[in-house]
Design an enzyme around this catalytic site. Structure first.
Site, PDB file in Angstrom:
ATOM      1  N   GLU A   1      39.434  35.569  32.518  1.00 47.97           N
ATOM      2  CA  GLU A   1      38.248  36.440  32.365  1.00 47.97           C
ATOM      3  C   GLU A   1      37.055  35.606  31.919  1.00 47.97           C
ATOM      4  OE1 GLU A   1      39.006  40.177  30.392  1.00 47.97           O
ATOM      5  OE2 GLU A   1      36.902  40.344  29.865  1.00 47.97           O
TER       6      GLU A   1
ATOM      7  N   LYS B   1      42.340  45.567  23.230  1.00 50.28           N
ATOM      8  CA  LYS B   1      42.395  44.704  24.426  1.00 50.28           C
ATOM      9  C   LYS B   1      41.481  43.497  24.207  1.00 50.28           C
ATOM     10  CE  LYS B   1      41.285  43.356  28.813  1.00 50.28           C
ATOM     11  NZ  LYS B   1      40.210  42.467  29.255  1.00 50.28           N
TER      12      LYS B   1
ATOM     13  N   ASP C   1      55.287  33.526  24.124  1.00 51.15           N
ATOM     14  CA  ASP C   1      55.595  34.700  24.936  1.00 51.15           C
ATOM     15  C   ASP C   1      54.546  35.788  24.676  1.00 51.15           C
ATOM     16  OD1 ASP C   1      56.631  37.057  25.944  1.00 51.15           O
ATOM     17  OD2 ASP C   1      58.685  36.641  25.321  1.00 51.15           O
TER      18      ASP C   1
ATOM     19  N   HIS D   1      28.622  39.165  30.085  1.00 49.64           N
ATOM     20  CA  HIS D   1      29.739  39.144  31.028  1.00 49.64           C
ATOM     21  C   HIS D   1      29.259  38.740  32.420  1.00 49.64           C
ATOM     22  CE1 HIS D   1      33.800  40.306  32.112  1.00 49.64           C
ATOM     23  NE2 HIS D   1      33.281  40.814  33.215  1.00 49.64           N
TER      24      HIS D   1
HETATM   25  C1  MEV Z   1      36.665  43.178  27.866  1.00 51.18           C
HETATM   26  O1  MEV Z   1      37.669  42.340  28.406  1.00 51.18           O
HETATM   27  C2  MEV Z   1      36.950  43.445  26.420  1.00 51.18           C
HETATM   28  C3  MEV Z   1      36.023  44.471  25.771  1.00 51.18           C
HETATM   29  O2  MEV Z   1      36.025  45.692  26.519  1.00 51.18           O
HETATM   30  C4  MEV Z   1      36.519  44.689  24.368  1.00 51.18           C
HETATM   31  C5  MEV Z   1      35.824  45.821  23.642  1.00 51.18           C
HETATM   32  O3  MEV Z   1      35.333  46.776  24.292  1.00 51.18           O
HETATM   33  O4  MEV Z   1      35.838  45.771  22.400  1.00 51.18           O
HETATM   34  C6  MEV Z   1      34.593  43.989  25.771  1.00 51.18           C
END
Ligand code: MEV
Length: 453
Positions: free
Chosen positions: A85, A283, A299, A396
């Site tokens: 990513e 995430k 792992d 991003h």
């Molecule tokens: C993107 O890979 C991760 C985010 O969505 C985490 C978040 O929203 O805190 C930017």
């Protein structure tokens, strides 16, 4: 069903690729060539990589990146990260730099206990099993001496075995829950070997113990396996700073630093209230954690599974991190179970995992827990900071611009021009394509104009 095959694993690699190419792609030659191209040039090394799994036909490449400037418990690290990513490593690096100037990350081990279970059925009275258990326990411990001797010499081994009675939920169901200290190894093979020996010893105990009825002799071991839920293998990482140190960041946003810190804490509280937000928030934490787990040959599925269970330990899925702003101090903390190893498994076999551990200064598994939790916290900090200020897309898409340019076959010169142009423009696939088309048309036009002689 004509594409089904028996004995695929017995084919050699070339035969596997040919079969795949002929049966599943429209361009068999291209597949063969591409797969061949990704083989490691050193045949011995390729053999090691092939040995990791069954039916390996090629290698799958991901970038191996470095996030520098991580100050953790007073020591500076350059952290290896394996992730696809685009913005993750940039975000981690930026958060590391931000906290480098504010005392860095702090981390401590809360516990290092791993767990395993033997699930079995027994038709006798639960009270009788409780009475027999001290004898059973002693026998299980001693009968796996040969498996545990090395681990004991290193200071680890079996910590305890408990008997759990679930017969009120599932008829005849009991469980042995054993805890382990596996020192610097993740310990999966060690734990599973011990558990399988426990199962044999348990069966043997009921066969031999005098005076039992036929029903009481009949123990049925359903399964013996480690648990990936290791809430006792826990690390806490945190950062702390006076709210005033957000001044620069706040000014850019036209806020004061107290408002910015409170906004951040609110965003974290939202992720503790709402599971939909908590999942995305966590995430973001795992973006950092998985990348280092992978780079060090650990792992990541075990780490993820455990982390998500821990996130709902009170019956409600919540953010793994917490944030407080009290008496002018901003504190952001992550508590997460991480079952990791720095010896054994892939850590020793994968050449880049070996380098990762070297770059990290040959950490113990506890050190690695502290490093990885800090990276998870940094990643979370960077994401929430963006979300409550500029929004996530700006950073991003800036990083994603390179991917779009590569996809559209941009030359170095076109890429440099695009990077310059999109500094103050919104990046999207269509905007980049339009930029390149216009530029190419303009240069064709320029080339068509006759030059004066
Ligand atoms: C993107 O890979 C991760 C985010 O969505 C985490 C978040 O929203 O805190 C930017």
């Amino acid at each position: 069903m004509s594409k089904a095959i028996g004995g695929f694993s017995k084919l050699n690699k070339q035969q596997k690729i040919r079969w795949l190419a002929e049966n599943f792609t429209g361009q068999p030659d291209a597949l063969e060539q591409d797969f061949a191209q990704w083989q490691h040039p050193d045949a011995q090394m390729q053999k090691v990589i092939d040995g990791f799994t069954e039916n390996a036909v090629s290698n799958f490449t991901l970038p191996y990146s470095i996030a520098p400037n991580f100050l953790i418990n007073g020591k500076l690290y350059a952290v290896p990260m394996v992730i696809e990513e685009s913005s993750v490593v940039a975000a981690a690096s930026s958060a590391a730099k931000f906290w480098l100037e504010r005392g860095g990350f702090h981390a401590e081990i809360v516990g290092a206990e791993k767990l395993g279970q033997v699930h079995f059925r027994w038709a006798g009275a639960p009270e009788k099993l409780q009475t027999l258990f001290p004898e059973i326990r002693a026998r299980l411990m001693s009968e796996c001496d040969d498996i545990t001797v090395n681990m004991r010499n290193r200071g680890g081994g079996i910590l305890d075995i408990a008997l759990l009675d679930y017969t009120h939920i599932e008829p005849y169901y009991f469980q042995l829950r054993a805890s382990f200290d596996t020192c610097n190894s993740m310990g999966a093979n060690f734990i599973n070997s011990v558990l399988e020996r426990f199962a044999d010893s348990l069966e043997q105990f009921f066969t031999e113990y005098p005076g039992l009825s036929d029903a009481e002799r009949d123990v049925d071991v359903i399964m013996s396996i480690l648990s990936n839920y290791t809430p006792g293998c826990l690390v806490r990482a945190w950062v702390e700073t006076p709210v005033a140190s957000f001044d620069d960041l706040a000014r850019i946003q036209g806020m004061d630093s107290a408002a910015l810190a409170e906004r951040f804490a609110t965003a974290v509280r939202i992720a503790r209230i709402d599971p939909y937000r908590a999942t995305t928030h966590n995430k973001g934490i795992f973006n950092g954690i998985d990348a280092v787990v992978l780079a060090t040959g650990n792992d990541f599925r075990a780490v993820e599974a455990c982390g998500h269970t821990y996130a709902c330990r009170d019956g409600h899925y919540r953010s793994l991190s917490t944030c407080t702003v009290e008496n002018g101090i901003f504190r952001f903390e992550l508590e997460i179970p991480l079952a990791l190893g720095t010896v054994g498994g892939l850590t020793a076999l994968h050449p880049l995992a070996r380098h990762s551990l070297d770059i990290l200064g040959q950490p113990s598994s506890s050190d690695l827990m502290c490093i990885i939790a800090s990276v998870g916290l940094a990643q979370n900090f960077a994401a929430v900071r963006s979300l409550i200020t500029t929004g996530i897309q700006q950073g991003h898409m800036k990083m994603h611009l390179t991917n779009i340019l590569n996809h559209l076959g941009a030359t170095d010169e076109e890429s440099a021009a695009a990077q310059y142009f999109f500094q103050n423009q919104t990046v999207s696939f269509s905007a980049v394509r339009a930029f390149l088309e216009n530029r190419r048309l303009a240069s064709e036009g320029a080339a068509a104009v006759p030059r004066p002689v």
